[in-house]
Motif scaffolding. Structure first.
Motif, PDB file in Angstrom:
ATOM      1  N   PHE A 285      36.640  50.390  47.726  1.00 50.33           N
ATOM      2  CA  PHE A 285      37.408  50.767  48.997  1.00 50.33           C
ATOM      3  C   PHE A 285      37.354  52.666  48.789  1.00 50.33           C
ATOM      4  CE2 PHE A 285      39.645  46.870  48.337  1.00 50.33           C
ATOM      5  CZ  PHE A 285      38.890  46.007  49.262  1.00 50.33           C
ATOM      6  N   HIS A 286      36.762  52.981  47.860  1.00 49.67           N
ATOM      7  CA  HIS A 286      36.859  54.382  47.886  1.00 49.67           C
ATOM      8  C   HIS A 286      38.077  55.130  47.838  1.00 49.67           C
ATOM      9  CE1 HIS A 286      32.175  54.420  47.884  1.00 49.67           C
ATOM     10  NE2 HIS A 286      32.477  53.322  49.055  1.00 49.67           N
ATOM     11  N   THR A 287      38.852  54.565  47.047  1.00 48.64           N
ATOM     12  CA  THR A 287      40.215  54.859  47.233  1.00 48.64           C
ATOM     13  C   THR A 287      40.884  54.801  45.831  1.00 48.64           C
ATOM     14  OG1 THR A 287      42.350  55.100  48.588  1.00 48.64           O
ATOM     15  CG2 THR A 287      41.703  52.893  47.976  1.00 48.64           C
ATOM     16  N   ARG A 288      41.935  55.454  45.448  1.00 46.46           N
ATOM     17  CA  ARG A 288      42.592  55.372  44.044  1.00 46.46           C
ATOM     18  C   ARG A 288      43.501  54.205  44.023  1.00 46.46           C
ATOM     19  NH1 ARG A 288      43.238  61.788  42.731  1.00 46.46           N
ATOM     20  NH2 ARG A 288      41.053  62.071  42.167  1.00 46.46           N
ATOM     21  N   VAL A 289      43.291  53.166  43.284  1.00 44.76           N
ATOM     22  CA  VAL A 289      44.121  52.125  43.229  1.00 44.76           C
ATOM     23  C   VAL A 289      44.318  52.001  41.623  1.00 44.76           C
ATOM     24  CG1 VAL A 289      44.430  49.516  43.271  1.00 44.76           C
ATOM     25  CG2 VAL A 289      43.053  51.046  44.735  1.00 44.76           C
ATOM     26  N   ARG A 290      45.816  52.154  41.299  1.00 45.34           N
ATOM     27  CA  ARG A 290      46.162  51.987  39.805  1.00 45.34           C
ATOM     28  C   ARG A 290      46.641  50.514  39.593  1.00 45.34           C
ATOM     29  NH1 ARG A 290      48.067  56.487  36.871  1.00 45.34           N
ATOM     30  NH2 ARG A 290      49.828  55.213  36.406  1.00 45.34           N
ATOM     31  N   LEU A 291      46.853  50.379  38.179  1.00 44.07           N
ATOM     32  CA  LEU A 291      47.095  49.095  37.517  1.00 44.07           C
ATOM     33  C   LEU A 291      48.576  48.697  38.342  1.00 44.07           C
ATOM     34  CD1 LEU A 291      47.008  46.572  35.772  1.00 44.07           C
ATOM     35  CD2 LEU A 291      47.878  48.080  34.204  1.00 44.07           C
ATOM     36  N   ASP A 292      49.629  49.716  38.632  1.00 42.00           N
ATOM     37  CA  ASP A 292      50.849  49.432  39.231  1.00 42.00           C
ATOM     38  C   ASP A 292      50.672  49.059  40.744  1.00 42.00           C
ATOM     39  OD1 ASP A 292      51.883  50.107  36.664  1.00 42.00           O
ATOM     40  OD2 ASP A 292      52.660  52.195  37.231  1.00 42.00           O
ATOM     41  N   ASP A 293      49.626  49.150  41.303  1.00 41.93           N
ATOM     42  CA  ASP A 293      49.277  48.986  42.446  1.00 41.93           C
ATOM     43  C   ASP A 293      48.872  47.554  42.836  1.00 41.93           C
ATOM     44  OD1 ASP A 293      49.715  51.652  43.712  1.00 41.93           O
ATOM     45  OD2 ASP A 293      47.924  52.246  43.068  1.00 41.93           O
ATOM     46  N   VAL A 294      48.583  46.660  41.765  1.00 48.90           N
ATOM     47  CA  VAL A 294      48.150  45.474  41.901  1.00 48.90           C
ATOM     48  C   VAL A 294      49.363  44.397  41.827  1.00 48.90           C
ATOM     49  CG1 VAL A 294      46.404  43.967  40.954  1.00 48.90           C
ATOM     50  CG2 VAL A 294      45.779  46.375  41.011  1.00 48.90           C
ATOM     51  N   TYR A 295      49.330  43.429  42.669  1.00 49.68           N
ATOM     52  CA  TYR A 295      50.527  42.414  42.680  1.00 49.68           C
ATOM     53  C   TYR A 295      49.746  41.501  41.585  1.00 49.68           C
ATOM     54  CZ  TYR A 295      53.047  38.301  43.768  1.00 49.68           C
ATOM     55  OH  TYR A 295      53.841  37.282  43.546  1.00 49.68           O
ATOM     56  N   ARG A 296      50.760  41.096  40.641  1.00 47.78           N
ATOM     57  CA  ARG A 296      50.242  40.240  39.508  1.00 47.78           C
ATOM     58  C   ARG A 296      51.041  39.001  39.427  1.00 47.78           C
ATOM     59  NH1 ARG A 296      52.451  39.403  35.151  1.00 47.78           N
ATOM     60  NH2 ARG A 296      53.799  41.117  35.572  1.00 47.78           N
ATOM     61  N   GLU A 297      50.545  37.651  39.208  1.00 49.52           N
ATOM     62  CA  GLU A 297      51.079  36.613  38.696  1.00 49.52           C
ATOM     63  C   GLU A 297      50.556  35.899  37.609  1.00 49.52           C
ATOM     64  OE1 GLU A 297      52.308  33.764  41.720  1.00 49.52           O
ATOM     65  OE2 GLU A 297      53.072  35.085  43.183  1.00 49.52           O
ATOM     66  N   GLY A 298      51.251  35.426  36.883  1.00 49.71           N
ATOM     67  CA  GLY A 298      50.217  34.785  35.753  1.00 49.71           C
ATOM     68  C   GLY A 298      50.299  33.254  36.227  1.00 49.71           C
ATOM     69  N   MET A 299      49.464  32.517  34.914  1.00 53.05           N
ATOM     70  CA  MET A 299      49.356  31.283  35.420  1.00 53.05           C
ATOM     71  C   MET A 299      49.859  30.201  34.516  1.00 53.05           C
ATOM     72  SD  MET A 299      47.093  30.820  32.726  1.00 53.05           S
ATOM     73  CE  MET A 299      46.074  29.544  32.933  1.00 53.05           C
ATOM     74  N   THR A 300      50.948  30.692  33.580  1.00 53.57           N
ATOM     75  CA  THR A 300      51.726  29.668  32.906  1.00 53.57           C
ATOM     76  C   THR A 300      52.193  28.821  33.251  1.00 53.57           C
ATOM     77  OG1 THR A 300      53.626  31.429  32.433  1.00 53.57           O
ATOM     78  CG2 THR A 300      51.826  31.771  30.891  1.00 53.57           C
ATOM     79  N   GLU A 301      52.850  28.934  34.604  1.00 50.14           N
ATOM     80  CA  GLU A 301      53.357  27.765  35.193  1.00 50.14           C
ATOM     81  C   GLU A 301      52.675  26.739  35.911  1.00 50.14           C
ATOM     82  OE1 GLU A 301      57.022  27.575  34.990  1.00 50.14           O
ATOM     83  OE2 GLU A 301      56.505  29.330  33.644  1.00 50.14           O
TER      84      GLU A 301
END
Length: 434
Positions: free
Chosen positions: A216-232
């Motif tokens: 997307f030619h834009t700055r995306v940091r790790l903190d910008d990414v929504y995250r859910e694990g798969m342990t459940e």
């Protein structure tokens, strides 16, 4: 004409990937020379444990002082396969300050500080290449950064972590529980002793941040990414998925908003139809769909981890950077001209599969349906199955919705938890790829 003076390479790190890089550089030296137009010479190998035997590597090349190796004045290219944030960040910066281009496989560092590293490379007129940081041997970063540079990418969706795909594949194909599948992945070497980075989605989120920035030619940091694990994720979730004609994968999904004014980046488990190509990705393989305006849907598939596959990507970057050195040029740097904001997860619109434990009595379904309606979430299908609970009766109620904003679904679930007739929300799963 062939240049006789070799380009000298400093290898920072000599673990599973680094040792494969050194092996290929040695065994394929003649081929690499022909492809580049000059010899490439392994001039030094920086490690933490110099006493470890490293087959095929001259002990005289081994050093524990990576900084001194970079500062000695004759290094042309540094290959960073240390991983983590420090000392990798300082070493890459040091390399740039001493006129050394860098090839890196460090997804965590690039997701966190990619903008600063790109700026440093540009300041010194040097290259920063990182094909190996995402999806192992699969050519993905360079096609997105170069081959699709004239197109407009609207969506990227894929499996970018082999460990989690192996676990979910085993749960699906054998009926194993999460822990059993994780134990098998560990025994086979797919999972680390501490698998948190993989199973909680951190590894995939770092890769998602890198891909989103390129797409997307834009700055995306790790903190910008929504995250859910798969342990459940449970066997019951897979049973529900099969009844819907789906399976479950941990997906990285990057999307440009319909109006083009923002982007979203997320990593989470999701149900996808068995008819979707990602559903058939087995074992520890990776696969990524890129949807571009002119090119349409492109799929990249292959081994996403391991010493040899990752080393293949590193050596591809080495050849490209070495050619640039000979031509006294640099390849593409960071492209962040759009400066699009990253929207919160609440703005994402998709379908949902919700499993509820409810009281098995008249009126419960109507009460649940009313709650969904009050929050603007339309129900597609409902399945109810009663079961004795030893005291009275409970029922399992499975609701599949039409597309709705994630914020609306969250509000619905919060309201459902407050109903006296709802004993618990057993599972919430997004439905993608339709």
């Amino acid at each position: 004409m062939m240049r006789t003076r070799p380009l000298k390479v400093a290898l920072l790190g000599c673990g599973v990937v680094g040792s494969e890089v050194a092996r290929i550089m040695t065994t394929h030296a003649d081929d690499l020379t022909q492809r580049i137009g000059a010899p490439v010479e392994l001039a030094g190998v920086a490690v933490r444990r110099p006493s470890k035997v490293r087959e095929g590597i001259d002990p005289a090349l081994v050093t524990t002082d990576a900084t001194a190796l970079l500062k000695r004045g004759d290094i042309d290219i540094a290959i960073e396969v240390i991983g983590g944030i420090e000392p990798a960040r300082t070493l890459i910066t040091t390399a740039f300050e001493h006129g050394i281009s860098v090839v890196s496989a460090n997804k965590a560092l690039l997701a966190q500080d990619g903008a600063a590293l790109h700026a440093a490379a540009e300041q010194h007129g040097l290259d920063l290449y990182y094909e190996a940081a995402v999806a192992g041997a699969i050519p993905l970063v360079r096609p997105m950064r170069e081959s699709l540079a004239g197109d407009k990418i609207n969506r990227v969706m894929g499996i970018v972590n082999g460990t989690t795909n192996f676990i979910l594949d085993k749960m699906d194909s054998t009926g194993a529980g999460y822990q059993e599948a994780l134990d098998e992945a560990t025994a086979l070497g797919y999972a680390e002793a501490d698998p948190t980075a993989d199973v909680e989605g951190y590894d995939a989120a770092a890769k998602a941040a890198i891909l989103a920035g390129i797409a997307f030619h834009t700055r995306v940091r790790l903190d910008d990414v929504y995250r859910e694990g798969m342990t459940e994720v449970s066997a019951a979730d897979f049973a529900s998925a099969k009844r819907m004609g789906c399976t479950i994968k941990l997906l990285a999904i990057l999307e440009r908003a319909a109006d083009g004014r923002s982007v979203t980046a997320r990593v989470h488990p999701a149900m996808i139809p068995l008819s979707h190509p990602l559903a058939s990705v087995r074992e520890a393989y990776n696969a990524v769909f890129v949807e571009a305006e002119a090119a349409g849907r492109l799929m990249f598939y292959g081994p996403g981890a391991g010493g040899a596959p990752t080393a293949s990507a590193v050596l591809g970057d080495l050849v490209a950077v070495a050619r640039n050195k000979l031509a006294e040029a640099t390849g593409p740097g960071e492209s962040a001209y759009t400066q699009l904001p990253v929207s919160p997860m609440g703005d994402v619109v998709t379908r949902y599969h919700i499993s509820l434990d409810v009281a098995d009595k008249p009126g419960v379904l109507a009460q649940v349906a009313t709650t969904f309606a009050e929050h603007g979430v339309s129900i597609d299908t409902v399945r109810q199955q009663g079961r004795p609970d030893g005291v009275g009766k409970e029922a399992s109620l499975v609701v599949v919705t039409h597309r709705a904003p994630d914020a609306a679904l969250s509000g619905t679930v919060e309201a459902l938890r407050k109903l006296d007739t709802v004993r618990g929300v057993a599972s919430i799963m997004r439905v993608e790829g339709e």
